[in-house]
Design a protein around this motif. Structure first.
Motif, short mmCIF file in Angstrom:
data_model
loop_
_atom_site.label_atom_id
_atom_site.label_comp_id
_atom_site.label_asym_id
_atom_site.label_seq_id
_atom_site.Cartn_x
_atom_site.Cartn_y
_atom_site.Cartn_z
N GLN A 81 -9.96 -19.69 87.74
CA GLN A 81 -9.46 -21.05 87.61
C GLN A 81 -10.05 -22.05 88.73
OE1 GLN A 81 -5.25 -21.13 86.46
NE2 GLN A 81 -5.46 -19.30 85.39
N CYS A 82 -9.38 -22.35 89.44
CA CYS A 82 -9.91 -23.04 90.54
C CYS A 82 -10.95 -22.39 91.19
CB CYS A 82 -8.76 -23.52 91.87
SG CYS A 82 -8.72 -22.05 92.92
N GLY A 83 -10.87 -21.13 91.28
CA GLY A 83 -12.18 -20.54 92.01
C GLY A 83 -12.33 -20.08 93.40
N PHE A 84 -11.23 -20.92 94.13
CA PHE A 84 -11.34 -20.41 95.60
C PHE A 84 -11.50 -19.26 96.02
CE2 PHE A 84 -10.08 -20.49 99.91
CZ PHE A 84 -10.84 -21.45 100.22
N CYS A 85 -10.84 -18.40 95.31
CA CYS A 85 -10.45 -17.03 95.73
C CYS A 85 -11.63 -16.04 95.24
CB CYS A 85 -9.35 -16.58 95.21
SG CYS A 85 -9.10 -16.23 93.37
N MET A 86 -12.58 -16.72 94.15
CA MET A 86 -13.43 -15.69 93.37
C MET A 86 -14.36 -15.17 94.14
SD MET A 86 -12.60 -15.14 90.49
CE MET A 86 -10.87 -15.61 90.11
N CYS B 210 -4.31 -15.09 95.25
CA CYS B 210 -4.93 -15.98 94.24
C CYS B 210 -3.67 -16.96 93.80
CB CYS B 210 -5.46 -15.28 92.97
SG CYS B 210 -5.82 -16.55 91.58
N ARG B 211 -3.73 -18.23 93.90
CA ARG B 211 -2.62 -19.14 93.75
C ARG B 211 -2.54 -19.43 92.19
NH1 ARG B 211 -1.18 -22.82 98.26
NH2 ARG B 211 -1.98 -21.88 100.04
N CYS B 212 -3.66 -19.01 91.50
CA CYS B 212 -3.79 -19.61 90.01
C CYS B 212 -3.65 -18.61 89.21
CB CYS B 212 -5.20 -20.29 89.98
SG CYS B 212 -5.69 -21.59 91.21
N THR B 213 -4.04 -17.52 88.96
CA THR B 213 -4.34 -16.61 87.76
C THR B 213 -3.07 -15.92 87.65
OG1 THR B 213 -5.30 -14.93 89.11
CG2 THR B 213 -6.66 -16.51 88.35
S1 FES Z 1 -8.65 -18.97 90.97
FE1 FES Z 1 -7.55 -20.35 92.21
S2 FES Z 1 -6.90 -19.16 94.10
FE2 FES Z 1 -7.51 -17.95 92.61
#
Ligand code: FES
Ligand code: FES
Length: 158
Positions: free
Chosen positions: A96-101, A132-135
């Motif tokens: 999603q946002c990709g930050f943790c990827m 991960c904040r998103c998935t």
């Molecule tokens: S995809 Fe957004 S923090 Fe994991």
């Protein structure tokens, strides 16, 4: 001081203060895939691989990788030629946002190198330190299982 090590398959020698963390040095040298998150051992965003094991670059002195082999996400693949794990994460809708990827994918790489067919519990354990904040993680776990299947089927690895 200079720290000399293998980075993504090539020898590098970077300036570092004796008390400087690997994360700072990597990012200063342009390796931005090592993400700066909490900088307090908690989020896993800065995960890199050192000699086949995951480490937190925010909690590792640069001097500690002298003579060792370091892999960042840039060492796996790129948009034109993604690693099968990267492809699986995209295909599973786990990005999603990709930050943790970068950290998630590098932790997955070490897991699958050591345990090619992990069960769900092993996947959860391996990614326990990657927040991960998103998935909501469900798609991440699905991505790891897809990656394991792809690698078992012989998809090209880096
Ligand atoms: S995809 Fe957004 S923090 Fe994991
Ligand atoms: S930035 Fe290293 S664990 Fe969060």
């Amino acid at each position: 001081m200079k720290v000399t090590f293998m980075l993504n398959g090539r020898a590098v020698s970077y300036d570092a203060r004796p008390d400087e963390m690997l994360l700072e040095v990597l990012r200063r040298e342009g390796w931005l895939g090592a993400r700066r998150g909490c900088e307090d051992n908690n989020c896993g965003a800065c995960t890199v691989i050192v000699d086949g094991k995951t480490v937190l670059a925010c909690a590792t002195f640069a001097a500690q990788v002298e003579g060792r082999s370091v892999t960042t996400i840039e060492g796996l693949g790129d948009p034109a030629n993604p690693h099968p794990i990267q492809r699986a994460f995209v295909d599973a809708g786990a990005v999603q946002c990709g930050f943790c990827m970068p950290g998630m994918i590098l932790s997955t790489k070490v897991l699958l190198d050591e345990t090619p067919t992990p069960n769900l519990e092993a996947i959860q354990d391996a990614l326990d330190g990657n927040l991960c904040r998103c998935t909501g993680y469900v798609k991440v776990y699905d991505a790891v299982q897809r990656a394991a299947a792809a690698l078992a089927a012989g998809e090209e690895t880096t």
